[in-house]
Design a protein around this motif. Structure first.
Motif, short mmCIF file in Angstrom:
data_model
loop_
_atom_site.label_atom_id
_atom_site.label_comp_id
_atom_site.label_asym_id
_atom_site.label_seq_id
_atom_site.Cartn_x
_atom_site.Cartn_y
_atom_site.Cartn_z
N ASP A 37 31.98 19.94 3.80
CA ASP A 37 32.27 19.53 5.17
C ASP A 37 33.78 19.49 5.36
OD1 ASP A 37 29.63 18.45 6.55
OD2 ASP A 37 29.57 17.85 4.46
N TYR A 39 36.76 18.58 8.12
CA TYR A 39 37.02 17.83 9.34
C TYR A 39 38.48 18.01 9.76
CZ TYR A 39 32.85 15.33 7.75
OH TYR A 39 31.59 15.00 7.31
N VAL A 46 37.78 12.16 14.37
CA VAL A 46 37.33 13.52 14.06
C VAL A 46 37.21 14.28 15.37
CG1 VAL A 46 35.45 14.92 13.14
CG2 VAL A 46 36.11 12.80 11.97
N HIS A 49 34.56 19.69 13.31
CA HIS A 49 33.81 19.60 12.06
C HIS A 49 33.16 20.94 11.78
CE1 HIS A 49 29.87 18.51 9.95
NE2 HIS A 49 30.81 18.36 9.03
#
Length: 69
Positions: A37, A39, A46, A49
């Motif tokens: 992941d 970000y 955030v 993503h």
């Protein structure tokens, strides 16, 4: 249909500037999997993503002995 994701172990969290990458292991529909992941943060939140996941094959099918992580 049912789709189940379970994070089990976080192997690494890397940060550079306003980007953070997590490298984790867990299960997708009870199959051992990797999760990556990425970000992008802005103002402490955030704002973007991206992610990818991959089912980890049985050890006998690995092309090397290093493993996924």
């Amino acid at each position: 249909g049912d789709y189940s994701i379970q994070y089990k172990t976080c192997h690494r969290i890397l940060a550079d500037g306003n980007f953070v990458l997590s490298v984790c292991e867990g299960f997708i529909n009870q199959k051992l999997s990797s999760f990556f992941d990425l970000y992008r943060l802005e103002g402490g939140k955030v704002v973007e993503h991206w992610d990818t996941s991959h089912i980890i094959p049985d050890r006998c099918k690995w092309k090397n002995n290093n493993g996924k992580f």
